[in-house]
Scaffold this motif. Structure first.
Motif, PDB file in Angstrom:
ATOM      1  N   LEU A  92       4.562   3.545  10.433  1.00 36.03           N
ATOM      2  CA  LEU A  92       5.468   3.896   9.340  1.00 36.03           C
ATOM      3  C   LEU A  92       5.171   3.046   8.098  1.00 36.03           C
ATOM      4  O   LEU A  92       5.059   3.550   6.981  1.00 36.03           O
ATOM      5  CB  LEU A  92       6.910   3.683   9.798  1.00 36.03           C
ATOM      6  N   ARG A  93       5.003   1.753   8.299  1.00 40.18           N
ATOM      7  CA  ARG A  93       4.670   0.858   7.177  1.00 40.18           C
ATOM      8  C   ARG A  93       3.312   1.227   6.583  1.00 40.18           C
ATOM      9  O   ARG A  93       3.110   1.156   5.367  1.00 40.18           O
ATOM     10  CB  ARG A  93       4.579  -0.587   7.664  1.00 40.18           C
ATOM     11  N   PHE A  94       2.358   1.577   7.459  1.00 38.82           N
ATOM     12  CA  PHE A  94       1.023   1.960   6.995  1.00 38.82           C
ATOM     13  C   PHE A  94       1.147   3.172   6.066  1.00 38.82           C
ATOM     14  O   PHE A  94       0.619   3.192   4.950  1.00 38.82           O
ATOM     15  CB  PHE A  94       0.141   2.288   8.207  1.00 38.82           C
ATOM     16  N   TRP A  95       1.875   4.158   6.532  1.00 42.33           N
ATOM     17  CA  TRP A  95       2.061   5.398   5.776  1.00 42.33           C
ATOM     18  C   TRP A  95       2.690   5.093   4.411  1.00 42.33           C
ATOM     19  O   TRP A  95       2.252   5.585   3.376  1.00 42.33           O
ATOM     20  CB  TRP A  95       2.920   6.348   6.618  1.00 42.33           C
ATOM     21  N   ARG A  96       3.705   4.205   4.416  1.00 40.01           N
ATOM     22  CA  ARG A  96       4.386   3.853   3.158  1.00 40.01           C
ATOM     23  C   ARG A  96       3.469   3.093   2.207  1.00 40.01           C
ATOM     24  O   ARG A  96       3.684   3.093   1.006  1.00 40.01           O
ATOM     25  CB  ARG A  96       5.600   2.965   3.459  1.00 40.01           C
ATOM     26  N   SER A  97       2.454   2.427   2.760  1.00 39.64           N
ATOM     27  CA  SER A  97       1.546   1.643   1.896  1.00 39.64           C
ATOM     28  C   SER A  97       0.448   2.498   1.271  1.00 39.64           C
ATOM     29  O   SER A  97      -0.299   2.010   0.422  1.00 39.64           O
ATOM     30  CB  SER A  97       0.874   0.525   2.704  1.00 39.64           C
ATOM     31  N   CYS A  98       0.322   3.740   1.721  1.00 43.71           N
ATOM     32  CA  CYS A  98      -0.792   4.579   1.242  1.00 43.71           C
ATOM     33  C   CYS A  98      -0.484   5.142  -0.146  1.00 43.71           C
ATOM     34  O   CYS A  98      -0.348   6.361  -0.312  1.00 43.71           O
ATOM     35  CB  CYS A  98      -1.068   5.706   2.227  1.00 43.71           C
ATOM     36  N   THR A  99      -0.356   4.277  -1.135  1.00 40.80           N
ATOM     37  CA  THR A  99      -0.022   4.740  -2.484  1.00 40.80           C
ATOM     38  C   THR A  99      -1.040   4.210  -3.491  1.00 40.80           C
ATOM     39  O   THR A  99      -1.697   3.184  -3.254  1.00 40.80           O
ATOM     40  CB  THR A  99       1.373   4.219  -2.921  1.00 40.80           C
ATOM     41  N   GLU A 100      -1.132   4.929  -4.630  1.00 33.28           N
ATOM     42  CA  GLU A 100      -2.007   4.487  -5.730  1.00 33.28           C
ATOM     43  C   GLU A 100      -1.595   3.087  -6.182  1.00 33.28           C
ATOM     44  O   GLU A 100      -2.422   2.238  -6.473  1.00 33.28           O
ATOM     45  CB  GLU A 100      -1.842   5.421  -6.952  1.00 33.28           C
ATOM     46  N   GLU A 101      -0.272   2.901  -6.259  1.00 35.39           N
ATOM     47  CA  GLU A 101       0.293   1.635  -6.725  1.00 35.39           C
ATOM     48  C   GLU A 101      -0.202   0.465  -5.854  1.00 35.39           C
ATOM     49  O   GLU A 101      -0.600  -0.583  -6.363  1.00 35.39           O
ATOM     50  CB  GLU A 101       1.838   1.780  -6.654  1.00 35.39           C
ATOM     51  N   HIS A 102      -0.200   0.677  -4.538  1.00 31.57           N
ATOM     52  CA  HIS A 102      -0.643  -0.376  -3.620  1.00 31.57           C
ATOM     53  C   HIS A 102      -2.137  -0.689  -3.834  1.00 31.57           C
ATOM     54  O   HIS A 102      -2.546  -1.854  -3.873  1.00 31.57           O
ATOM     55  CB  HIS A 102      -0.375   0.066  -2.183  1.00 31.57           C
ATOM     56  N   VAL A 103      -2.932   0.370  -3.996  1.00 33.38           N
ATOM     57  CA  VAL A 103      -4.375   0.168  -4.227  1.00 33.38           C
ATOM     58  C   VAL A 103      -4.574  -0.597  -5.540  1.00 33.38           C
ATOM     59  O   VAL A 103      -5.349  -1.559  -5.607  1.00 33.38           O
ATOM     60  CB  VAL A 103      -5.117   1.524  -4.253  1.00 33.38           C
ATOM     61  N   ARG A 104      -3.851  -0.169  -6.595  1.00 34.07           N
ATOM     62  CA  ARG A 104      -4.013  -0.796  -7.912  1.00 34.07           C
ATOM     63  C   ARG A 104      -3.663  -2.292  -7.855  1.00 34.07           C
ATOM     64  O   ARG A 104      -4.329  -3.116  -8.453  1.00 34.07           O
ATOM     65  CB  ARG A 104      -3.089  -0.061  -8.908  1.00 34.07           C
ATOM     66  N   LYS A 105      -2.616  -2.620  -7.074  1.00 33.71           N
ATOM     67  CA  LYS A 105      -2.205  -4.032  -7.001  1.00 33.71           C
ATOM     68  C   LYS A 105      -3.179  -4.862  -6.153  1.00 33.71           C
ATOM     69  O   LYS A 105      -3.439  -6.019  -6.444  1.00 33.71           O
ATOM     70  CB  LYS A 105      -0.804  -4.125  -6.360  1.00 33.71           C
ATOM     71  N   SER A 106      -3.707  -4.248  -5.074  1.00 31.63           N
ATOM     72  CA  SER A 106      -4.496  -5.023  -4.106  1.00 31.63           C
ATOM     73  C   SER A 106      -5.950  -5.236  -4.540  1.00 31.63           C
ATOM     74  O   SER A 106      -6.557  -6.262  -4.217  1.00 31.63           O
ATOM     75  CB  SER A 106      -4.533  -4.313  -2.746  1.00 31.63           C
ATOM     76  N   LEU A 107      -6.505  -4.216  -5.233  1.00 24.00           N
ATOM     77  CA  LEU A 107      -7.942  -4.247  -5.525  1.00 24.00           C
ATOM     78  C   LEU A 107      -8.418  -5.526  -6.227  1.00 24.00           C
ATOM     79  O   LEU A 107      -9.377  -6.152  -5.747  1.00 24.00           O
ATOM     80  CB  LEU A 107      -8.298  -3.048  -6.410  1.00 24.00           C
ATOM     81  N   PRO A 108      -7.786  -5.930  -7.346  1.00 23.56           N
ATOM     82  CA  PRO A 108      -8.329  -7.093  -8.058  1.00 23.56           C
ATOM     83  C   PRO A 108      -8.380  -8.346  -7.170  1.00 23.56           C
ATOM     84  O   PRO A 108      -9.366  -9.081  -7.175  1.00 23.56           O
ATOM     85  CB  PRO A 108      -7.348  -7.297  -9.224  1.00 23.56           C
ATOM     86  N   LEU A 109      -7.316  -8.540  -6.364  1.00 26.84           N
ATOM     87  CA  LEU A 109      -7.289  -9.736  -5.513  1.00 26.84           C
ATOM     88  C   LEU A 109      -8.393  -9.663  -4.446  1.00 26.84           C
ATOM     89  O   LEU A 109      -9.133 -10.628  -4.227  1.00 26.84           O
ATOM     90  CB  LEU A 109      -5.912  -9.884  -4.851  1.00 26.84           C
TER      91      LEU A 109
END
Ligand SMILES: Cc1cc2nc3c(=O)[nH]c(=O)nc-3n(C[C@H](O)[C@H](O)[C@H](O)COP(=O)(O)OP(=O)(O)OC[C@H]3O[C@@H](n4cnc5c(N)ncnc54)[C@H](O)[C@@H]3O)c2cc1C
Length: 413
Positions: A92-109
């Motif tokens: 359920l948490r995995f599914w909720r994390s599958c967003t553009e927003e999550h990718v945008r926040k995580s990528l630079p780090l």
């Protein structure tokens, strides 16, 4: 009862790097490993350092693709459904994390950490540690137009974050790697990726850590972390009880089993993967390849060739499913028809996967003397040295170079 400044639990890449960077700072360290050094996921993996793979596992589109794969027992993803609340909560948490927003926040780090980690690998290599570090880049190859288009889009996204890539026609990809089949439709070359022999790295760094003063105890299993108030008071092992000023939990896919009694939510699911290492291949690609549609990584390792793949959510189960091993071999032959050779080692390991695809690095807020360094999923080799350095900096109260809020252990509360 034995006493130590810092006790590190787990002798994989994360634990060994942490112990080394602590000892380098003059800290008194004991590392406890229940088996041999590098007997977990850090042993037979693909050995890729891949800033090009910084898009977290939980990304838009992954769930749809995953559902399609679930119907095929030989696909790159398999979930053994069972009555397990932790697994459902994780999905359920995995599914909720599958967003553009999550990718945008995580990528630079993730890109920054992988780049800095590669610099640390280069430093070890220049100091004489022998682990076959090669900076030849990686090439992702495609055998369907749709996947190639998606791959080009992902390369564009990565380019916005400063990651170089070259889009290659099928002909250009085959010029770069002549062993590729006529059937491929294109490739993307990432010049800033690198590869190494992961077991050689971990084992030789453990030797260097010992020389720097780390006390390594193998064949010693941690049974329980005992706590009182805001502290871990002792660590109960199969060979007696230990006290330490601080404990670092780096037990990979097994980390969550040691936090259950500590009021810490650590949703790490073991994700089994396999590798086949051909000891004497007849022919060998000149650079590592990612075979996109079948999700197989191909790594040349000092005259050997490793094919690694599949992601199986089946709990802490290390059994070998031959059907899935054969699927890796068959998948690879679609792109590399001439790959064969003598002598094979089949291996499986459990990736420690969090539902948001990001590692957990830091102190949980309810305990003052515990640092968790786990959940590195598909990027544990890439992120090993930088994680070790960050943990050592945390222990020694040094200023960190990064905002690590995204990796905070409390994010799952
Ligand atoms: C097929 C495959 C391919 C992969 N390819 C790549 C790649 O190309 N690049 C990349 O970056 N990552 C890759 N990975 C992921 C990578 O292997 C892992 O993320 C990484 O090895 C995790 O390291 P770790 O130190 O956290 O865990 P581990 O290496 O599993 O180490 C944990 C250690 O803790 C010990 N332990 C557990 N419980 C206890 C206990 N109670 N007491 C004492 N000791 C204990 C275990 O025995 C183990 O040695 C791949 C993984 C797989 C399976």
């Amino acid at each position: 009862m034995e006493r130590n400044d810092v006790l590190v639990i787990g002798g994989g890449i994360i634990g060994v790097c942490t112990a080394y960077y602590l000892a380098e700072r003059g800290v008194n360290v004991t590392l406890i490993e229940r088996d041999e050094i590098c007997s977990g996921a850090s042993y037979g993996n693909a050995g890729l350092i891949v800033p090009s793979h910084s898009v977290p596992l939980s990304a838009p589109g992954v769930v749809a693709k995953g559902l399609k794969w679930l119907l095929n027992p030989e696909s790159p993803l398999y979930i053994r459904f069972r009555l397990d609340f932790d697994l459902f909560a994780w999905l359920l948490r995995f599914w909720r994390s599958c967003t553009e927003e999550h990718v945008r926040k995580s990528l630079p780090l993730l890109i920054t950490l992988q780049r800095d980690s590669l610099n640390l690998f280069e430093k070890f290599s220049s100091e004489g540690l022998a682990f076959g570090l090669q900076k030849k880049g990686t090439m992702t190859v495609f055998n369907t137009e749709q996947a190639f288009e998606d791959g080009v889009k992902e390369a564009e996204l990565l380019r916005e974050h400063g990651l170089k890539s070259e889009i290659l026609t099928a002909e250009k990809a085959r010029e770069k790697e002549p062993l590729l089949s006529e059937k491929i439709v294109g490739g993307v070359y990432f010049p800033d990726d690198a590869h190494l022999d992961p077991a050689a790295f971990v084992i030789s760094l453990a030797g260097k850590a010992q020389q720097a003063g780390v006390n390594i105890l193998t064949h010693t299993e941690v049974i329980e972390l005992k706590s009182s108030g805001r502290s871990i008071t002792s660590v109960r092992t199969t060979k007696g009880e230990w006290k330490a000023d601080l404990v670092v939990l780096a037990a990979g896919a097994w980390s969550a089993t040691l936090t259950r009694n500590l009021d810490i939510k650590l949703p790490i699911q073991p994700a089994k993967g396999y590798s086949i290492t051909i000891q004497n291949p007849e022919r060998i690609p000149s650079l590592p390849l990612m075979l996109n549609e079948v999700r197989v990584a191909v790594t040349p390792l000092n005259g050997r060739l490793r094919l690694g793949g599949t992601l199986e959510l089946a709990g802490l189960d290390l059994s070998i499913n031959q059907r899935r091993v054969d699927a890796i071999r068959r998948g690879a032959s679609q792109y590399l028809p001439e790959i064969k050779g003598e002598g094979e080692e089949i291996w499986r390991g459990l990736r420690p996967c969090t539902p948001d695809g990001l590692p957990v690095i830091g102190r949980p807020s309810n305990l003052d003397n515990l640092i968790i360094a786990s959940g590195h999923g598909i990027l544990g080799i890439s992120l090993g040295p930088i994680t070790g350095k960050i943990v050592a900096q945390m222990v020694c109260g040094e200023t960190l170079d990064y905002d690590l809020n995204l990796l905070n252990p409390d994010r799952f509360r």
